[in-house]
Enzyme design. Sequence first.
Site, PDB file in Angstrom:
ATOM      1  N   SER A 128      14.284  21.839 -15.944  1.00 26.47           N
ATOM      2  CA  SER A 128      13.051  22.590 -16.162  1.00 26.47           C
ATOM      3  C   SER A 128      13.389  23.896 -16.862  1.00 26.47           C
ATOM      4  CB  SER A 128      12.388  22.878 -14.817  1.00 26.47           C
ATOM      5  OG  SER A 128      11.528  23.992 -14.915  1.00 26.47           O
ATOM      6  N   LYS A 153      15.449  22.091 -10.797  1.00 25.74           N
ATOM      7  CA  LYS A 153      14.829  20.815 -11.135  1.00 25.74           C
ATOM      8  C   LYS A 153      15.762  19.848 -11.858  1.00 25.74           C
ATOM      9  CE  LYS A 153      11.175  19.601 -10.566  1.00 25.74           C
ATOM     10  NZ  LYS A 153       9.913  19.863 -11.266  1.00 25.74           N
ATOM     11  N   ASN A 175      14.670  16.229 -13.490  1.00 30.92           N
ATOM     12  CA  ASN A 175      13.481  15.387 -13.642  1.00 30.92           C
ATOM     13  C   ASN A 175      13.797  14.029 -14.266  1.00 30.92           C
ATOM     14  OD1 ASN A 175      11.900  17.538 -12.677  1.00 30.92           O
ATOM     15  ND2 ASN A 175      11.706  18.388 -14.742  1.00 30.92           N
ATOM     16  N   HIS A 210       0.833  -1.223   0.000  1.00 34.59           N
ATOM     17  CA  HIS A 210       0.000   0.000   0.000  1.00 34.59           C
ATOM     18  C   HIS A 210       0.862   1.266   0.000  1.00 34.59           C
ATOM     19  CE1 HIS A 210      -3.332  -2.706   1.284  1.00 34.59           C
ATOM     20  NE2 HIS A 210      -2.377  -3.262   2.011  1.00 34.59           N
ATOM     21  N   GLU A 263       9.518   8.591 -16.794  1.00 29.59           N
ATOM     22  CA  GLU A 263       8.137   9.047 -16.991  1.00 29.59           C
ATOM     23  C   GLU A 263       7.666   8.736 -18.414  1.00 29.59           C
ATOM     24  OE1 GLU A 263       7.451  13.133 -15.396  1.00 29.59           O
ATOM     25  OE2 GLU A 263       9.449  12.833 -14.579  1.00 29.59           O
TER      26      GLU A 263
END
Length: 452
Positions: A276, A282, A284, A155, A289
């Site tokens: 970014s 940033k 990333n 979970h 993704e």
Amino acid sequence: MKLWKGRFAKASATSADEFNASIGFDKRLYKEDITGSIAHAQMLGKQGIISPDESELIIKTLKEILDDIEDGKVEFTIESEDIHMNIETLLTERIGDTGKKLHTARSRNDQVAVDFRLYLKNEIKETDEKIKMLLETLKKLAEEHVETVMPGYTHLQRAQPVTLAYHLLAYYQMFARDRERFADCMTRVDRLPLGSGALAGTTYDTDRQFLKEQLGFASVLPNGMDAVADRDFALEFLSCVSITMMHLSRFCEELINWSSVEFGFIEMDDAYSTGSSIMPQKKNPDMAELIRGKTGRAYGDMMSLFTVCKGLPLAYNKDLQEDKEPVFDAADTIKASLGIFTEMISTMTVKKENMRAAARYGYMNATDAADYLVSKGIPFRDCHAIIGNMVLYCINNGKALDELTMDEFKSFSEAFDEDIYEAIDVVNCIRAKKSEGSTSFESVKKQIEDLK
Ligand code: ARG
């Protein structure tokens, strides 16, 4: 040139030609198409359906056309509709009437089916190579992190301590099964449709066994109508791709989480990260993704072909031309995703100390504390309740279980002794696992050993 123009009194509309043509995407099959045609020409010659000289000339010219395509010297046309008729047209332009004999005892229906299967055989091989490389990388990483302790989750809540090697080996098993699935899919792709004609077979004395040998298929499809009409082999491929992408996507989801400041478990290499345009701080995990995002395309490709096929009467229908783009897209997507994923995980930095620190908090040794009381003769369900109370007490007092004093332990159960500290030490919790396939250091070493 329209190879089927004889029956028509007037020319087709340009708009219809454009709508009908598949050359824009099926030109990718040029090599498979020529390979299939060469085998077919050999068979026609061997069987005396065309003369040996004609067969030789056709084969020689097809090889020249192949070279010319690869040298960028060939312009395909929409007028010739698809890759099959483009190549046949080129052949006839070069050798006249002899070229026109190639399509004897053949239809585009068995031709496209054989091209597609040849293409998929190669894609499966290449995909398998990439999964194999990923497995090697995972194994190497697991070997490096046999001692790296981290939280195991259910979970997405801290559950029980495990090692990073154990977590990586879970994925190893998933991708190993993906290889099995592709290999199994291959056994059904690897069957020859060529020689089935349009749907009913042909009146010529052909030799499909010879075609099978020439083209390196494992067997001949026994029913011609099935051979030209079904695309289950492509659906199986798309299903295998979808499952593998799903595995990659789950892994990516974790890596994205792990590279956040909140987790701080890993850092992606600069070479596989992006910045970014507005926020200077940033970094990333775009590769991960994108793989997660591209999983959606793969599912879409699969659903697309399932939907194309669902209402088709036997045998061939032009709807089936819609089989290629989803399959090409899925095949490209999975290879690119596997490649970049392997590069990404083999260059990332694992922050062992952070993983280890995270494993200390979150009461992940609570089950082991309960097991300790079981070993002192208390029934498990009662132990569960006692430890539950203790955890609540710890939460209210901002303590970890192993930060409780002996007196505090005793206030919950007289059965606690000094050895409780030993028993709930995170590393000991891992070490104490005894079941086959567990996270214990011993078991994980054996799991790695067994991969060989
Ligand atoms: N371009 C067609 C396809 O991809 C080739 C087969 C055409 N056959 C036909 N009977 N029109 O499916």
